[in-house]
Write a protein that holds these residues in place. Sequence first.
Motif, PDB file in Angstrom:
ATOM      1  N   LEU A  62       0.816  -1.215   0.000  1.00  0.00           N
ATOM      2  CA  LEU A  62       0.000   0.000   0.000  1.00  0.00           C
ATOM      3  C   LEU A  62       0.851   1.268   0.000  1.00  0.00           C
ATOM      4  CD1 LEU A  62      -2.859  -0.719   2.567  1.00  0.00           C
ATOM      5  CD2 LEU A  62      -3.102  -0.350   0.115  1.00  0.00           C
ATOM      6  N   THR A  63       1.923   1.269   0.772  1.00  0.00           N
ATOM      7  CA  THR A  63       2.657   2.518   0.990  1.00  0.00           C
ATOM      8  C   THR A  63       3.899   2.688   0.119  1.00  0.00           C
ATOM      9  OG1 THR A  63       3.859   1.519   2.845  1.00  0.00           O
ATOM     10  CG2 THR A  63       1.853   2.744   3.363  1.00  0.00           C
ATOM     11  N   GLU A  64       4.423   1.610  -0.470  1.00  0.00           N
ATOM     12  CA  GLU A  64       5.635   1.737  -1.279  1.00  0.00           C
ATOM     13  C   GLU A  64       5.345   2.002  -2.753  1.00  0.00           C
ATOM     14  OE1 GLU A  64       8.600  -1.263  -0.702  1.00  0.00           O
ATOM     15  OE2 GLU A  64       8.420  -1.165   1.478  1.00  0.00           O
ATOM     16  N   HIS A  65       4.108   1.920  -3.174  1.00  0.00           N
ATOM     17  CA  HIS A  65       3.683   2.249  -4.544  1.00  0.00           C
ATOM     18  C   HIS A  65       4.537   1.541  -5.602  1.00  0.00           C
ATOM     19  CE1 HIS A  65       0.922   5.140  -2.898  1.00  0.00           C
ATOM     20  NE2 HIS A  65       1.904   5.648  -2.204  1.00  0.00           N
ATOM     21  N   SER A 105     -15.350  -6.834  -3.065  1.00  0.00           N
ATOM     22  CA  SER A 105     -13.950  -6.472  -3.234  1.00  0.00           C
ATOM     23  C   SER A 105     -13.819  -4.956  -3.370  1.00  0.00           C
ATOM     24  CB  SER A 105     -13.392  -7.171  -4.464  1.00  0.00           C
ATOM     25  OG  SER A 105     -12.076  -6.794  -4.709  1.00  0.00           O
ATOM     26  N   GLU A 106     -14.672  -4.347  -4.190  1.00  0.00           N
ATOM     27  CA  GLU A 106     -14.627  -2.900  -4.382  1.00  0.00           C
ATOM     28  C   GLU A 106     -14.972  -2.152  -3.097  1.00  0.00           C
ATOM     29  OE1 GLU A 106     -17.214  -2.389  -7.731  1.00  0.00           O
ATOM     30  OE2 GLU A 106     -15.621  -2.845  -9.158  1.00  0.00           O
ATOM     31  N   ALA A 107     -15.907  -2.681  -2.317  1.00  0.00           N
ATOM     32  CA  ALA A 107     -16.275  -2.047  -1.043  1.00  0.00           C
ATOM     33  C   ALA A 107     -15.093  -2.078  -0.075  1.00  0.00           C
ATOM     34  CB  ALA A 107     -17.484  -2.746  -0.434  1.00  0.00           C
ATOM     35  N   ASN A 108     -14.394  -3.205  -0.009  1.00  0.00           N
ATOM     36  CA  ASN A 108     -13.232  -3.286   0.871  1.00  0.00           C
ATOM     37  C   ASN A 108     -12.095  -2.392   0.391  1.00  0.00           C
ATOM     38  OD1 ASN A 108     -14.136  -4.974   2.935  1.00  0.00           O
ATOM     39  ND2 ASN A 108     -13.713  -6.808   1.752  1.00  0.00           N
ATOM     40  N   ILE A 109     -11.894  -2.323  -0.910  1.00  0.00           N
ATOM     41  CA  ILE A 109     -10.847  -1.453  -1.449  1.00  0.00           C
ATOM     42  C   ILE A 109     -11.186   0.005  -1.165  1.00  0.00           C
ATOM     43  CG2 ILE A 109      -9.743  -0.666  -3.584  1.00  0.00           C
ATOM     44  CD1 ILE A 109      -9.915  -3.661  -4.488  1.00  0.00           C
ATOM     45  N   LYS A 110     -12.464   0.358  -1.176  1.00  0.00           N
ATOM     46  CA  LYS A 110     -12.874   1.721  -0.830  1.00  0.00           C
ATOM     47  C   LYS A 110     -12.535   2.024   0.634  1.00  0.00           C
ATOM     48  CE  LYS A 110     -16.739   4.905  -1.155  1.00  0.00           C
ATOM     49  NZ  LYS A 110     -18.116   5.094  -1.549  1.00  0.00           N
ATOM     50  N   LYS A 111     -12.745   1.058   1.533  1.00  0.00           N
ATOM     51  CA  LYS A 111     -12.370   1.240   2.939  1.00  0.00           C
ATOM     52  C   LYS A 111     -10.859   1.466   3.064  1.00  0.00           C
ATOM     53  CE  LYS A 111     -15.959  -1.865   4.709  1.00  0.00           C
ATOM     54  NZ  LYS A 111     -16.188  -3.177   5.337  1.00  0.00           N
ATOM     55  N   ILE A 112     -10.106   0.690   2.311  1.00  0.00           N
ATOM     56  CA  ILE A 112      -8.648   0.823   2.332  1.00  0.00           C
ATOM     57  C   ILE A 112      -8.237   2.196   1.805  1.00  0.00           C
ATOM     58  CG2 ILE A 112      -6.505  -0.079   1.330  1.00  0.00           C
ATOM     59  CD1 ILE A 112      -8.035  -2.859   1.310  1.00  0.00           C
ATOM     60  N   LYS A 113      -8.886   2.631   0.746  1.00  0.00           N
ATOM     61  CA  LYS A 113      -8.592   3.944   0.162  1.00  0.00           C
ATOM     62  C   LYS A 113      -8.842   5.049   1.185  1.00  0.00           C
ATOM     63  CE  LYS A 113      -9.579   6.628  -3.980  1.00  0.00           C
ATOM     64  NZ  LYS A 113     -10.300   6.644  -5.255  1.00  0.00           N
ATOM     65  N   LYS A 118      -6.512   9.270   5.014  1.00  0.00           N
ATOM     66  CA  LYS A 118      -6.231   9.793   6.351  1.00  0.00           C
ATOM     67  C   LYS A 118      -4.736   9.692   6.656  1.00  0.00           C
ATOM     68  CE  LYS A 118     -10.801   8.782   8.127  1.00  0.00           C
ATOM     69  NZ  LYS A 118     -11.601   7.914   8.986  1.00  0.00           N
ATOM     70  N   TYR A 119      -4.122   8.613   6.224  1.00  0.00           N
ATOM     71  CA  TYR A 119      -2.686   8.410   6.423  1.00  0.00           C
ATOM     72  C   TYR A 119      -1.886   9.508   5.726  1.00  0.00           C
ATOM     73  CZ  TYR A 119       1.875   6.372   5.141  1.00  0.00           C
ATOM     74  OH  TYR A 119       3.204   6.157   4.909  1.00  0.00           O
ATOM     75  N   GLU A 120      -2.243   9.795   4.475  1.00  0.00           N
ATOM     76  CA  GLU A 120      -1.500  10.785   3.701  1.00  0.00           C
ATOM     77  C   GLU A 120      -1.684  12.204   4.229  1.00  0.00           C
ATOM     78  OE1 GLU A 120      -2.940   9.828  -0.186  1.00  0.00           O
ATOM     79  OE2 GLU A 120      -1.600   8.096  -0.360  1.00  0.00           O
ATOM     80  N   LYS A 121      -2.817  12.484   4.877  1.00  0.00           N
ATOM     81  CA  LYS A 121      -3.081  13.816   5.428  1.00  0.00           C
ATOM     82  C   LYS A 121      -2.408  14.033   6.788  1.00  0.00           C
ATOM     83  CE  LYS A 121      -7.483  14.613   3.158  1.00  0.00           C
ATOM     84  NZ  LYS A 121      -8.930  14.788   3.342  1.00  0.00           N
ATOM     85  N   ASP A 122      -2.083  12.961   7.474  1.00  0.00           N
ATOM     86  CA  ASP A 122      -1.493  13.060   8.807  1.00  0.00           C
ATOM     87  C   ASP A 122      -0.106  13.693   8.706  1.00  0.00           C
ATOM     88  OD1 ASP A 122      -0.594  12.744  11.397  1.00  0.00           O
ATOM     89  OD2 ASP A 122      -1.141  10.631  11.540  1.00  0.00           O
ATOM     90  N   ALA A 126       6.034  10.578  12.405  1.00  0.00           N
ATOM     91  CA  ALA A 126       6.471   9.551  13.357  1.00  0.00           C
ATOM     92  C   ALA A 126       5.360   8.571  13.700  1.00  0.00           C
ATOM     93  CB  ALA A 126       7.006  10.215  14.621  1.00  0.00           C
ATOM     94  N   SER A 127       4.133   9.060  13.780  1.00  0.00           N
ATOM     95  CA  SER A 127       3.041   8.195  14.226  1.00  0.00           C
ATOM     96  C   SER A 127       2.117   7.719  13.113  1.00  0.00           C
ATOM     97  CB  SER A 127       2.208   8.916  15.281  1.00  0.00           C
ATOM     98  OG  SER A 127       1.517   9.991  14.681  1.00  0.00           O
ATOM     99  N   ARG A 128       2.197   8.321  11.944  1.00  0.00           N
ATOM    100  CA  ARG A 128       1.184   7.998  10.934  1.00  0.00           C
ATOM    101  C   ARG A 128       1.271   6.573  10.405  1.00  0.00           C
ATOM    102  NH1 ARG A 128       2.018  11.499   5.453  1.00  0.00           N
ATOM    103  NH2 ARG A 128       3.532  10.144   4.482  1.00  0.00           N
ATOM    104  N   LEU A 129       2.479   6.040  10.232  1.00  0.00           N
ATOM    105  CA  LEU A 129       2.584   4.662   9.763  1.00  0.00           C
ATOM    106  C   LEU A 129       2.075   3.691  10.824  1.00  0.00           C
ATOM    107  CD1 LEU A 129       3.347   2.807   7.459  1.00  0.00           C
ATOM    108  CD2 LEU A 129       5.658   2.683   8.399  1.00  0.00           C
ATOM    109  N   GLU A 130       2.392   3.968  12.086  1.00  0.00           N
ATOM    110  CA  GLU A 130       1.906   3.098  13.160  1.00  0.00           C
ATOM    111  C   GLU A 130       0.385   3.166  13.263  1.00  0.00           C
ATOM    112  OE1 GLU A 130       1.888   0.151  15.800  1.00  0.00           O
ATOM    113  OE2 GLU A 130       3.581   0.784  14.580  1.00  0.00           O
ATOM    114  N   THR A 131      -0.185   4.349  13.082  1.00  0.00           N
ATOM    115  CA  THR A 131      -1.648   4.497  13.092  1.00  0.00           C
ATOM    116  C   THR A 131      -2.265   3.698  11.957  1.00  0.00           C
ATOM    117  OG1 THR A 131      -1.471   6.690  14.082  1.00  0.00           O
ATOM    118  CG2 THR A 131      -3.544   6.172  12.977  1.00  0.00           C
ATOM    119  N   LEU A 132      -1.679   3.797  10.755  1.00  0.00           N
ATOM    120  CA  LEU A 132      -2.184   3.032   9.612  1.00  0.00           C
ATOM    121  C   LEU A 132      -2.031   1.536   9.871  1.00  0.00           C
ATOM    122  CD1 LEU A 132      -3.403   3.068   6.762  1.00  0.00           C
ATOM    123  CD2 LEU A 132      -1.058   3.143   5.870  1.00  0.00           C
TER     124      LEU A 132
END
Length: 151
Positions: A62-65, A105-113, A118-122, A126-132
Amino acid sequence: IEVTCNDLVNDAYSLIDETHEGLDNQNRDQIVALLVRKINNFDYLNKKHIIDFCNDIFLDILTEHKLINGNKRMAYAILRVLLSWSGFYLKYTQISSRENLKKNSEANIKKIKNMLKKYEKDKNLASRLETLRLKTKKFIEDNIIISCLLD
């Protein structure tokens, strides 16, 4: 390990092709390399559960693109395959019509999105990866079932 990781990625791609319009194959080798690295470096002493292992891989994809397009779909597909290889499944992903499978599958991917937004806005790096990490682990735990084989 590399053969197993290639099989895992092949299974993930087949899941995506069954439920979506496909996914580009660029950087496929990077995903295999990531899986090989994670399996080789998994710390069995500190991580006592397969969920932690699956969550680490899920987060890395998810995070390394690694892909130009489809990181969330690929992360979700890899998660599904890893869990199923361990005898676990995400709810509503196994015994379902193709149409319902795609919808769930699309509903779960929407939850992940939404978790990623929220992760990208944090601003607190220091804490955002742990929160995610905690949110994705909770997502897995809330949506997991154990496989039961019936005769």
